[in-house]
Structure formats: C-alpha cells, structure tokens
Design a protein around this motif. Structure first.
Motif, PDB file in Angstrom:
ATOM      1  N   LEU A 161       0.838  -1.196   0.000  1.00 14.09           N
ATOM      2  CA  LEU A 161       0.000   0.000   0.000  1.00 14.09           C
ATOM      3  C   LEU A 161       0.873   1.247   0.000  1.00 14.09           C
ATOM      4  N   ILE A 162       0.515   2.208  -0.835  1.00 16.59           N
ATOM      5  CA  ILE A 162       1.159   3.521  -0.886  1.00 16.59           C
ATOM      6  C   ILE A 162       0.144   4.537  -0.384  1.00 16.59           C
ATOM      7  N   TYR A 163       0.458   5.204   0.739  1.00 14.99           N
ATOM      8  CA  TYR A 163      -0.497   6.079   1.400  1.00 14.99           C
ATOM      9  C   TYR A 163      -0.163   7.572   1.299  1.00 14.99           C
ATOM     10  N   LYS A 164       1.028   7.940   1.698  1.00 11.27           N
ATOM     11  CA  LYS A 164       1.342   9.349   1.937  1.00 11.27           C
ATOM     12  C   LYS A 164       1.204  10.197   0.673  1.00 11.27           C
ATOM     13  N   LYS A 165       0.781  11.435   0.877  1.00  8.44           N
ATOM     14  CA  LYS A 165       0.568  12.335  -0.258  1.00  8.44           C
ATOM     15  C   LYS A 165       1.840  12.482  -1.077  1.00  8.44           C
ATOM     16  N   GLU A 166       2.989  12.687  -0.411  1.00 13.76           N
ATOM     17  CA  GLU A 166       4.239  12.882  -1.135  1.00 13.76           C
ATOM     18  C   GLU A 166       4.575  11.667  -1.987  1.00 13.76           C
ATOM     19  N   SER A 167       4.311  10.487  -1.458  1.00 10.82           N
ATOM     20  CA  SER A 167       4.593   9.260  -2.204  1.00 10.82           C
ATOM     21  C   SER A 167       3.627   9.093  -3.376  1.00 10.82           C
ATOM     22  N   LEU A 168       2.361   9.449  -3.175  1.00 13.12           N
ATOM     23  CA  LEU A 168       1.381   9.367  -4.254  1.00 13.12           C
ATOM     24  C   LEU A 168       1.725  10.357  -5.364  1.00 13.12           C
ATOM     25  N   VAL A 169       2.160  11.550  -4.977  1.00 15.36           N
ATOM     26  CA  VAL A 169       2.574  12.552  -5.970  1.00 15.36           C
ATOM     27  C   VAL A 169       3.798  12.060  -6.735  1.00 15.36           C
ATOM     28  N   ASN A 170       4.759  11.478  -6.025  1.00 14.62           N
ATOM     29  CA  ASN A 170       5.955  10.949  -6.685  1.00 14.62           C
ATOM     30  C   ASN A 170       5.618   9.776  -7.600  1.00 14.62           C
ATOM     31  N   TYR A 171       4.646   8.961  -7.193  1.00 11.04           N
ATOM     32  CA  TYR A 171       4.203   7.880  -8.080  1.00 11.04           C
ATOM     33  C   TYR A 171       3.625   8.463  -9.364  1.00 11.04           C
ATOM     34  N   GLN A 172       2.767   9.459  -9.227  1.00 13.32           N
ATOM     35  CA  GLN A 172       2.165  10.090 -10.406  1.00 13.32           C
ATOM     36  C   GLN A 172       3.240  10.715 -11.296  1.00 13.32           C
ATOM     37  N   LYS A 173       4.239  11.323 -10.688  1.00 15.31           N
ATOM     38  CA  LYS A 173       5.277  12.036 -11.428  1.00 15.31           C
ATOM     39  C   LYS A 173       6.247  11.093 -12.124  1.00 15.31           C
ATOM     40  N   HIS A 174       6.669  10.041 -11.451  1.00 16.89           N
ATOM     41  CA  HIS A 174       7.759   9.196 -11.953  1.00 16.89           C
ATOM     42  C   HIS A 174       7.304   7.889 -12.596  1.00 16.89           C
ATOM     43  N   ILE A 175       6.100   7.426 -12.262  1.00 15.26           N
ATOM     44  CA  ILE A 175       5.635   6.137 -12.787  1.00 15.26           C
ATOM     45  C   ILE A 175       4.308   6.301 -13.511  1.00 15.26           C
ATOM     46  N   GLY A 176       3.272   6.653 -12.801  1.00 18.54           N
ATOM     47  CA  GLY A 176       1.982   6.927 -13.405  1.00 18.54           C
ATOM     48  C   GLY A 176       1.236   5.681 -13.856  1.00 18.54           C
ATOM     49  N   PHE A 177       0.091   5.919 -14.472  1.00 17.46           N
ATOM     50  CA  PHE A 177      -0.734   4.858 -15.034  1.00 17.46           C
ATOM     51  C   PHE A 177      -1.014   5.145 -16.495  1.00 17.46           C
ATOM     52  N   LEU A 178      -1.050   4.080 -17.286  1.00 19.05           N
ATOM     53  CA  LEU A 178      -1.559   4.161 -18.653  1.00 19.05           C
ATOM     54  C   LEU A 178      -3.040   3.806 -18.664  1.00 19.05           C
ATOM     55  N   HIS A 179      -3.453   2.939 -17.747  1.00 22.29           N
ATOM     56  CA  HIS A 179      -4.851   2.534 -17.612  1.00 22.29           C
ATOM     57  C   HIS A 179      -5.704   3.789 -17.354  1.00 22.29           C
ATOM     58  N   PRO A 180      -6.663   4.111 -18.227  1.00 25.25           N
ATOM     59  CA  PRO A 180      -7.405   5.383 -18.108  1.00 25.25           C
ATOM     60  C   PRO A 180      -8.126   5.559 -16.780  1.00 25.25           C
ATOM     61  N   ASP A 181      -8.804   4.525 -16.293  1.00 16.14           N
ATOM     62  CA  ASP A 181      -9.566   4.655 -15.048  1.00 16.14           C
ATOM     63  C   ASP A 181      -8.640   4.867 -13.856  1.00 16.14           C
ATOM     64  N   LYS A 182      -7.549   4.118 -13.801  1.00 15.23           N
ATOM     65  CA  LYS A 182      -6.614   4.261 -12.690  1.00 15.23           C
ATOM     66  C   LYS A 182      -5.895   5.611 -12.751  1.00 15.23           C
ATOM     67  N   LYS A 183      -5.590   6.055 -13.950  1.00 11.78           N
ATOM     68  CA  LYS A 183      -4.960   7.366 -14.130  1.00 11.78           C
ATOM     69  C   LYS A 183      -5.864   8.470 -13.610  1.00 11.78           C
ATOM     70  N   GLU A 184      -7.167   8.389 -13.926  1.00  8.22           N
ATOM     71  CA  GLU A 184      -8.123   9.397 -13.472  1.00  8.22           C
ATOM     72  C   GLU A 184      -8.315   9.342 -11.961  1.00  8.22           C
ATOM     73  N   LYS A 185      -8.377   8.140 -11.405  1.00 12.55           N
ATOM     74  CA  LYS A 185      -8.534   8.017  -9.957  1.00 12.55           C
ATOM     75  C   LYS A 185      -7.329   8.577  -9.207  1.00 12.55           C
ATOM     76  N   LEU A 186      -6.131   8.365  -9.750  1.00 14.07           N
ATOM     77  CA  LEU A 186      -4.941   8.916  -9.103  1.00 14.07           C
ATOM     78  C   LEU A 186      -4.975  10.437  -9.146  1.00 14.07           C
ATOM     79  N   ARG A 187      -5.444  10.996 -10.250  1.00 12.58           N
ATOM     80  CA  ARG A 187      -5.604  12.462 -10.333  1.00 12.58           C
ATOM     81  C   ARG A 187      -6.561  12.938  -9.240  1.00 12.58           C
ATOM     82  N   GLN A 188      -7.665  12.227  -9.054  1.00 20.30           N
ATOM     83  CA  GLN A 188      -8.631  12.592  -8.028  1.00 20.30           C
ATOM     84  C   GLN A 188      -8.024  12.481  -6.635  1.00 20.30           C
TER      85      GLN A 188
END
Length: 289
Positions: A161-188
């Motif tokens: 599990l990845i919880y912290k805001k900083e870690s979630l932001v870093n995931y979005q920045k450095h890895i991200g999702f190609l899957h459209p639904d997961k990409k949108e949920k991470l943005r939310q």
C-alpha cells in the motif's frame, strides 16, 4: 536479456497478467504462446505495439480481453533467465527509466487506486509472490515512494500500500498509469488533499482583515463564554495567537494536541479572560456565534 524500454514494460506486463507457455512434453503438437490477459484495450494495444517493436511480431488482440502471439524464438529468449509464474517471478535489474516502465506496466495490470476524500486514499497491490512484492517495495524507494507491505488472507497473500501524499505525488510524477480509469482516480486522489495551512498575509492591513475574517468563520463559544478556535496544525493557531496579541492586544493560549472522535490530533486556541473576550467580541461585532 538486455533490457530496453519496450522489454522492461513487456516484462512487467508478463509478470502481472501475462503468460509465456509452451505445450507439455507429452503432446506432439508444439506451440509457444506469449500473451497478456486484460480487459483494458489501452493496455492491450500498448503491449501489442511494444512486442512489435521488440520482437518484430504482430500479436493479435482477441475479443478485447487478451493480446497474444506464437514464437518459439521469443519464448526461449524470454525464459532463458526469467520465469513469469505468479509466485516465482523476480524483478530484474533495470535502469531507473526502465524500472519506471516495468512498475507502470505491473501496476497498470494488478494495482488499484482507492479514493475516499479525507478518509482513505492509496495505491495498492496484492500478490502471492511475497519476495516479488518486497522487491517492488525496494524499487519504489528509488523514486522516493514509501510503501507498506503486510500479509493478508491468512498469510497466503502479501499486500503493498502507498499512502502518503508525497509518495502518491511521486508515483504520479515518476511512474503513473496508462490505464485510463486508474490514471483518473490517481488524479482525483492527488487533488483531494486539502491544504490545511492558513496562509497569513505579510502586510498589516491585509493581515488584520484576514484574521478577522478567519475568526468570524472559525471561532466558537466554549463554557463560561470562553472563545476557542481549533486546527489540526499547531502553527496555524500560534500565528493567530501572535496576530491577536500584536494587532489587537488580546492574549490567548494554544493547547493540545487533543484527539477527536475520528482519532485525528488537533489543537485549540483559547481566549479566556473576560476583558479579552469582550474586546474580541467588539472587534468581530459578535452578539451570537
């Protein structure tokens, strides 16, 4: 196997929702299948294109639920040093860029994103490959992404599990999702985080207006007419206390931390002297709160 960006992503796909199989030795009919099972067309098309570039093959997308091709040469190339069984795969040694693509492909297939504003926001993975999940946890640290791994389902499965805001932001920045639904949920998820810091203006006139407006919104009456203001950040209240004293000559004290009914720590600013309460009421033109 020498990894480029295409092979790194393909390897991640195969370790999650993929398969690299051949016929049993007892069968006379020979086959060598490489494929990805997934219902997301975006991922199937990405897998298709990367296999075409990496192996010069043309996979078939079948019923929008899998992408596959046959190749004895590719089968032996992929399995020379690696296995893709759910409980046995291992994360290869990769450059940071290629590791990002491997993780993206793996999380795209097997990961999830959960968003419940101000309650529970995380990215998660389940796997019966306990060692593999530990390898992913270590790999995420290269991108300053903290995660927790625990055993679930009577120890049969591990969960990351990845919880912290900083870690979630870093995931979005450095890895991200190609899957459209997961990409949108991470943005939310990222946008759902509230900035709890009260930003005080530096100019005195604006600061007075800001403090008065803030207190009108947040001040509450405690027992014996005492005025109080709550915040989960102590620094917010110490700044209010300083402003009250310097701008209006009103003394106050900050107490805490206390714990609310949800288990969240908070602090409390209190104005308790009668003459200071009267002065505060006059400044805020309070008759009722």
């Amino acid at each position: 196997m020498k990894f480029d960006q295409n092979l790194a992503a393909i390897h991640g796909y195969l370790c999650s929702d993929g398969y690299v199989i051949k016929n049993p030795e007892s069968q006379s009919h020979k086959y060598y299948y490489i494929g990805l099972r997934n219902t997301c067309l975006t991922l199937l098309e990405d897998f298709n294109g990367r296999c075409n570039k990496a192996f010069n093959v043309t996979p078939i997308i079948y019923r929008n639920e899998r992408c596959k091709f046959q190749s004895k040469e590719v089968f032996y190339r992929l399995t020379k040093n690696d296995t893709y069984y759910s409980d046995k795969w291992s994360l290869p040694i990769l450059s940071k860029k290629n590791l990002s693509l491997w993780l993206r492909a793996y999380f795209d297939c097997d990961g999830w994103v959960f968003v419940e504003e101000r309650q529970n926001r995380h990215i998660g993975l389940d796997s019966i490959n306990h060692n593999g999940l530990s390898q992913i946890q270590q790999a995420l640290k290269r991108f300053q992404i903290e995660s927790k791994v625990k055993r679930v389902k009577n120890g049969y499965m591990s969960r990351l599990l990845i919880y912290k805001k900083e870690s979630l932001v870093n995931y979005q920045k450095h890895i991200g999702f190609l899957h459209p639904d997961k990409k949108e949920k991470l943005r939310q998820v990222i946008e759902s985080y509230v900035d709890y810091t009260w930003h005080f203006p530096s100019q005195q006139n604006r600061l007075k207006e800001f403090v008065i407006a803030l207190l009108k919104e947040k001040v509450k009456i405690k027992y014996n007419g005492i005025r109080k203001v709550n915040s989960i950040l102590k620094s917010n209240l110490t700044n209010v206390s300083t402003a009250l004293n310097e701008l209006f000559g009103i003394d106050s004290k900050v107490y805490g931390p206390w714990i609310n009914g949800y288990g969240t720590p908070y602090y409390e600013l209190v104005v308790q002297k009668k003459d200071k309460i009267a002065k505060l009421n006059k400044i805020l033109s309070l008759t009722k709160i």
